[in-house]
Design an enzyme around this catalytic site. Structure first.
Site, PDB file in Angstrom:
ATOM      1  N   GLY A  12     -63.735 -15.762  43.614  1.00 25.41           N
ATOM      2  CA  GLY A  12     -62.375 -15.234  43.682  1.00 25.41           C
ATOM      3  C   GLY A  12     -61.978 -14.735  45.051  1.00 25.41           C
ATOM      4  N   ASN A  14     -60.496 -16.421  47.452  1.00 24.45           N
ATOM      5  CA  ASN A  14     -59.136 -16.895  47.758  1.00 24.45           C
ATOM      6  C   ASN A  14     -58.098 -16.083  46.990  1.00 24.45           C
ATOM      7  OD1 ASN A  14     -58.814 -19.302  49.622  1.00 24.45           O
ATOM      8  ND2 ASN A  14     -60.554 -19.968  48.381  1.00 24.45           N
ATOM      9  N   LYS A  91     -62.044 -26.466  36.512  1.00 23.94           N
ATOM     10  CA  LYS A  91     -61.911 -27.286  35.297  1.00 23.94           C
ATOM     11  C   LYS A  91     -60.611 -28.070  35.426  1.00 23.94           C
ATOM     12  CE  LYS A  91     -61.906 -26.348  30.296  1.00 23.94           C
ATOM     13  NZ  LYS A  91     -62.679 -27.427  29.753  1.00 23.94           N
ATOM     14  N   ASN A 107     -53.213 -26.333  44.636  1.00 23.39           N
ATOM     15  CA  ASN A 107     -54.667 -26.193  44.617  1.00 23.39           C
ATOM     16  C   ASN A 107     -55.173 -26.148  46.056  1.00 23.39           C
ATOM     17  OD1 ASN A 107     -57.358 -26.193  43.530  1.00 23.39           O
ATOM     18  ND2 ASN A 107     -57.535 -28.348  44.122  1.00 23.39           N
ATOM     19  N   HIS A 109     -58.592 -27.108  48.313  1.00 24.72           N
ATOM     20  CA  HIS A 109     -59.820 -27.906  48.226  1.00 24.72           C
ATOM     21  C   HIS A 109     -60.543 -27.813  49.564  1.00 24.72           C
ATOM     22  CE1 HIS A 109     -62.423 -31.027  46.628  1.00 24.72           C
ATOM     23  NE2 HIS A 109     -62.422 -31.527  47.841  1.00 24.72           N
ATOM     24  N   ASP A 150     -57.512 -33.906  42.674  1.00 21.34           N
ATOM     25  CA  ASP A 150     -57.355 -33.813  44.139  1.00 21.34           C
ATOM     26  C   ASP A 150     -56.408 -34.862  44.709  1.00 21.34           C
ATOM     27  OD1 ASP A 150     -59.219 -31.729  44.103  1.00 21.34           O
ATOM     28  OD2 ASP A 150     -60.908 -33.096  44.395  1.00 21.34           O
ATOM     29  N   GLU A 179     -59.673 -20.986  54.704  1.00 20.16           N
ATOM     30  CA  GLU A 179     -58.901 -21.124  53.461  1.00 20.16           C
ATOM     31  C   GLU A 179     -58.068 -19.870  53.222  1.00 20.16           C
ATOM     32  OE1 GLU A 179     -61.012 -22.466  49.919  1.00 20.16           O
ATOM     33  OE2 GLU A 179     -62.515 -23.431  51.158  1.00 20.16           O
TER      34      GLU A 179
HETATM   35  C1  GAR Z   1     -63.164 -22.581  47.601  1.00 18.60           C
HETATM   36  O1  GAR Z   1     -63.891 -23.082  48.685  1.00 18.60           O
HETATM   37  C2  GAR Z   1     -62.199 -23.639  47.101  1.00 18.60           C
HETATM   38  O2  GAR Z   1     -61.660 -24.437  48.120  1.00 18.60           O
HETATM   39  C3  GAR Z   1     -63.098 -24.469  46.212  1.00 18.60           C
HETATM   40  O3  GAR Z   1     -63.900 -23.514  45.557  1.00 18.60           O
HETATM   41  C4  GAR Z   1     -64.073 -22.367  46.393  1.00 18.60           C
HETATM   42  C5  GAR Z   1     -63.702 -21.130  45.612  1.00 18.60           C
HETATM   43  O4  GAR Z   1     -64.051 -19.974  46.322  1.00 18.60           O
HETATM   44  N1  GAR Z   1     -62.347 -25.273  45.309  1.00 18.60           N
HETATM   45  C6  GAR Z   1     -62.750 -26.460  44.889  1.00 18.60           C
HETATM   46  O5  GAR Z   1     -63.804 -26.971  45.191  1.00 18.60           O
HETATM   47  C7  GAR Z   1     -61.754 -27.159  43.957  1.00 18.60           C
HETATM   48  N2  GAR Z   1     -62.066 -28.548  43.853  1.00 18.60           N
HETATM   49  P1  GAR Z   1     -63.481 -18.547  45.866  1.00 18.60           P
HETATM   50  O6  GAR Z   1     -63.753 -18.409  44.376  1.00 18.60           O
HETATM   51  O7  GAR Z   1     -64.258 -17.578  46.676  1.00 18.60           O
HETATM   52  O8  GAR Z   1     -62.017 -18.526  46.174  1.00 18.60           O
END
Ligand code: GAR
Length: 196
Positions: A12, A14, A91, A107, A109, A150, A179
Site C-alpha cells: 500500500g 502507492n 486481481k 492502474n 504498473h 495492462d 511511482e
Molecule cells: C507497485 O510497484 C505497482 O506498480 C505494482 O505493485 C506494486 C505495489 O506496491 N503493480 C503491479 O504489478 C500491477 N500489475 P504498493 O502496494 O507498495 O503500492
C-alpha cells in the site's frame, strides 16, 4: 471536489503516497474508500489510520462469482467516485465492474508498458524479468484499465535506469520511489483533462 476510490492488495505504499499528497493539499481530492482482496495487507493498515472505509471483497468473502461481482459493483453504487485508482491491486477486475466506469479506472504498473506487461507480470516478477533480460532502462506506467490486462491507454510514464549491479529488489525500490511521484500527478492531470 474530486472523489476517488482506491483498490489495493499489498503493502500500500502507492495508496499511502496518494493519501499523503491529499493531506498536504497537493492533490485536491477525497478518498471515499479502499477495496481490498487481502484483509491483512499494509494498505488496510494505512486506510484505518486515515479513517478511510475499507471493503474486503475477495473469493474468500464471496465464493460465488456472481456475488463477488455484485459486491464490488455495490460499492460503486453506494459510494460513487469520479476515478477508481488501482494501487497494487493484484486481481483482474470483472468485466461488468470495469464497464461501470469506462475510462475512469487508472492502474500503475512497474514497467515501461507495453514491455513486461500482461499475464504473469506483476510486482517483483516484472523486475526479475527486466534484470534477467539485461535491460538498461525500466520505469513505471500509469494507464487506463480496459478489458485486457495492462492494455489500456497510457497516460504517463517515468523512466528509471537499470544499474549493472541491480537486483530485482533494488530495482523495485527505485521504481517504487518514482511511482509515488508519478501517480498523484497523473491523477491530478487526468482529472483536470476530464474537467473534474
Ligand atoms: C507497485 O510497484 C505497482 O506498480 C505494482 O505493485 C506494486 C505495489 O506496491 N503493480 C503491479 O504489478 C500491477 N500489475 P504498493 O502496494 O507498495 O503500492
Amino acid at each position: 471536489m474530486l472523489k476517488i476510490g482506491v483498490m489495493a492488495s499489498g503493502g500500500g505504499s502507492n495508496f499511502k503516497a496518494i493519501i499523503d499528497r491529499i493531506g498536504e493539499g497537493d492533490l485536491e481530492a477525497q478518498c471515499k474508500f479502499l477495496i481490498t482482496n487481502n484483509a491483512a495487507c499494509g494498505a488496510v493498515e494505512h486506510a484505518k489510520m486515515y479513517g478511510i472505509p475499507v471493503f474486503h471483497i475477495s473469493g474468500k468473502t464471496h465464493p460465488v462469482e456472481s456475488e463477488y461481482e455484485a459486491a464490488l459493483c455495490r460499492v460503486l453504487d453506494e459510494s460513487p467516485v469520479d476515478l477508481l485508482i488501482l494501487a497494487g491491486y493484484m486481481k483482474k477486475l470483472p468485466d461488468v465492474f470495469v464497464a461501470k466506469m469506462p475510462d475512469r479506472i487508472l492502474n500503475i504498473h512497474p514497467s515501461l508498458l507495453p514491455k513486461y506487461g500482461g499475464k504473469g507480470f506483476w510486482g517483483i516478477h516484472v523486475h526479475e524479468a527486466v534484470v534477467a533480460a539485461h535491460e538498461t532502462e525500466s520505469g513505471a506506467t500509469v494507464h487506463l484499465v480496459g478489458h485486457e490486462i495492462d492494455g489500456g491507454r497510457i497516460l504517463a510514464q517515468v523512466k528509471v535506469p537499470v544499474m549493472h549491479d541491480d537486483t530485482a529488489a533494488s530495482l523495485q525500490a527505485r521504481v517504487l520511489e518514482q511511482e509515488h511521484e508519478l501517480y498523484w500527478k497523473t491523477i491530478r492531470d487526468y482529472a483536470k483533462s476530464l474537467g473534474l
